[in-house]
Scaffold this active site. Structure first.
Site, short mmCIF file in Angstrom:
data_model
loop_
_atom_site.label_atom_id
_atom_site.label_comp_id
_atom_site.label_asym_id
_atom_site.label_seq_id
_atom_site.Cartn_x
_atom_site.Cartn_y
_atom_site.Cartn_z
N ALA A 28 -21.33 -12.63 38.27
CA ALA A 28 -19.95 -12.94 38.67
C ALA A 28 -19.33 -11.71 39.32
O ALA A 28 -19.80 -10.59 39.14
CB ALA A 28 -19.13 -13.38 37.46
N PHE A 29 -18.26 -11.92 40.06
CA PHE A 29 -17.71 -10.83 40.87
C PHE A 29 -17.18 -9.68 40.04
O PHE A 29 -17.03 -8.57 40.53
CB PHE A 29 -16.62 -11.37 41.81
CG PHE A 29 -15.23 -11.35 41.26
CD1 PHE A 29 -14.78 -12.35 40.43
CD2 PHE A 29 -14.36 -10.32 41.57
CE1 PHE A 29 -13.49 -12.33 39.91
CE2 PHE A 29 -13.08 -10.28 41.07
CZ PHE A 29 -12.64 -11.29 40.23
N LYS A 30 -16.93 -9.92 38.77
CA LYS A 30 -16.37 -8.85 37.94
C LYS A 30 -17.34 -7.68 37.74
O LYS A 30 -16.92 -6.59 37.41
CB LYS A 30 -15.92 -9.43 36.60
CG LYS A 30 -14.78 -10.41 36.82
CD LYS A 30 -14.10 -10.81 35.56
CE LYS A 30 -12.88 -11.65 35.85
NZ LYS A 30 -13.22 -13.04 36.26
N ASP A 31 -18.64 -7.94 37.99
CA ASP A 31 -19.59 -6.82 37.92
C ASP A 31 -19.24 -5.70 38.90
O ASP A 31 -19.54 -4.54 38.62
CB ASP A 31 -21.01 -7.32 38.23
CG ASP A 31 -21.57 -8.19 37.10
OD1 ASP A 31 -21.28 -7.91 35.93
OD2 ASP A 31 -22.31 -9.15 37.41
N LEU A 73 -16.74 -3.71 36.89
CA LEU A 73 -17.04 -3.29 35.51
C LEU A 73 -18.31 -2.47 35.40
O LEU A 73 -18.43 -1.65 34.49
CB LEU A 73 -17.03 -4.50 34.60
CG LEU A 73 -15.59 -5.01 34.45
CD1 LEU A 73 -15.55 -6.36 33.78
CD2 LEU A 73 -14.73 -4.02 33.69
#
Ligand SMILES: *Cc1c(COP(=O)(O)O)cnc(C)c1O
Length: 455
Positions: free
Chosen positions: A108-111, A114
């Site tokens: 997911a794009f949050k990688d 994060l």
């Protein structure tokens, strides 16, 4: 570069300090004191690889970190992505391209944010020799991405709250099947908004926060927003002049985090005609941008659960610019919203934002339509970006998750399940989590009993 709080009641901090602090002690969010104008760098930056571009970009914002050290951490963060371009563009037709942001470790794009934030925390621990306890609320993907960004890093513990039964089975497995000892997934009996409220209350207890060296990892962290700016610019560099002249970025968003990053990049010199805020049926942002009223409604579960949000935390950063940097106005508006659950703006300036929303039936319909027209399977969050996509213009739709993260929704729409090897391998691992009441005291006690401390 220094960073100030949107509420203006605390002194400015350096990049490293602002990242370690997360939520400002006055309850506000950190933003650059002055947004730099980056367009003069573009000719040099245009040919850079994704990692090189991120390094060049962060040299401007993280100028209190040694450049070599910073470059190393950025290179490391993006080394765990499984596509050579990190954020590839996939063309569907003349008008429409998809910016695939799901090639990181949790799909997911949050990688993007994060993986880097995890390294920035490690850097901070090395410097101060003090441990950090990370506290976050998630409606699914943030928690998984946060946990994987911090996995097995010495001196860090992560406490991630999520609504019990409110995230997909796979998302839960990504959080609870890591086998790592520094990970504490906490399923609460409540909604995502309850989780966020609890986090805010715990952070509001400054004494507790200092004692346990708590830091936030949810989308209020400054580093996350900055890390997300990079893929907009990377994509923009890959467009033709004609595409750039008539460009709409379409951004599935709930917390206003993803779209805010693009808009900031625009303010820093990247020409864009429009940003479209694409919500699911939890459409507080769509209602705001179409009517000028910001009104909270109950959260409805949808097939795009990472956007099942009715209080868009990052909206406060936009509000700061909307109110022309007047922190006093920001405080008034936030307070009014907190007490009344609604704010009606007399004159709401939508700037270059437009918006749309998609209910579950529309999401399924759009997944089917794009699959049958292009043979391209997209996840339910990305599908929200395809509402109203028949209007002619050049658009880049941000794809925020791999479809295999939501196999049941996809199967219901198109009759087959998307697969991913890394997700398949999770199915036979052991789940480790606790289930607690959605109550601040209970959560506080749990943290107290399990936190990483210096001795
Ligand atoms: C988190 C998330 C979003 C929404 O991101 P915002 O920070 O709310 O803009 C959209 N899609 C997926 C898959 C997500 O994980």
């Amino acid at each position: 570069m220094r960073y100030v709080s949107t509420r203006g009641e605390v002194p400015p901090l350096s990049f490293t300090e602002a990242v370690a602090t997360g939520l400002a002690p006055d309850g506000g969010l950190y933003i650059p004191e002055k947004l730099p104008y980056l367009a003069p760098f573009f000719p040099q930056w245009e040919k850079l690889s994704y990692t090189e571009l991120a390094q060049a970009f962060f040299r401007v914002f993280a100028n209190d970190i040694d450049a070599e050290v910073l470059n190393g951490h950025i290179a490391d963060a993006y080394s765990r992505f499984d596509h050579p371009q990190i954020a590839p563009l996939h063309r569907l037709d003349e008008q429409t391209q998809v910016l695939e942001l799901f090639h990181g470790p949790t799909l997911a794009f949050k990688d993007f944010a994060l993986q880097l934030l995890g390294n920035l925390y490690a850097l901070q621990i090395e410097r101060t020799e003090e441990p950090i306890n990370i506290l976050g609320a998630t409606s699914g993907d943030t928690g998984a991405a946060a946990i994987h960004g911090l996995l097995n890093k010495p001196g860090v513990r992560s406490f991630i709250l999520y609504p019990e039964g409110g995230v997909s089975a796979l998302q839960e497995r990504q959080m609870t099947c890591t086998g790592a000892d520094n990970v504490h997934p906490i399923a609460i009996r409540g909604s995502f908004d309850d989780a966020q409220r609890i986090i805010k209350q715990i952070f509001g207890d400054l004494e507790f926060r200092r004692t346990y060296r708590l830091s936030a990892v949810n989308s209020i962290n400054l580093a996350r927003i900055l890390a997300q700016c990079v893929y907009y610019l990377y994509a923009w560099f890959r467009l033709t002049d004609a595409e750039r002249r008539d460009l709409e970025f379409v951004v599935p968003t709930g917390n206003f985090g993803n779209v805010l990053a693009g808009w900031l990049m625009h303010r820093m010199g990247m020409p864009v005609k429009r940003f479209r805020i694409a919500t699911n049926q939890n459409d507080i942002l769509h209602r705001l941008f179409s009517t000028g009223e910001y009104r909270q409604e109950p959260v409805l579960k949808s097939v795009a659960p990472s956007m099942d949000i009715q209080i868009a935390s990052n909206f406060e950063r936009f509000l700061y610019y909307h109110e022309k940097g007047e922190s006093r106005r920001v405080r008034e508006l936030v307070e009014a919203f907190q007490t009344k659950g609604a704010v009606a703006f007399e004159q709401f300036d939508a700037d270059i934002f437009t918006s749309s929303s998609a209910d579950d039936a529309t999401i399924a319909q759009l997944i089917r339509e794009v699959d049958s027209r292009y043979g391209y399977l997209m996840d339910p969050h990305t599908a929200c970006g395809f509402a109203g996509w028949d209007k002619p213009c050049h658009r880049v739709v941000l794809s925020t998750a791999h479809p295999a993260k939501f196999p049941d929704t996809i199967e219901a729409a198109v009759g087959r399940k998307p697969r991913s090897e890394s997700l398949d391998s999770l199915m036979d691992k052991e789940i480790r989590k606790v289930v607690l009441e959605a109550d601040t005291e209970t959560i506080r006690n749990y943290i107290q009993a399990n936190a990483e401390t210096s001795n």
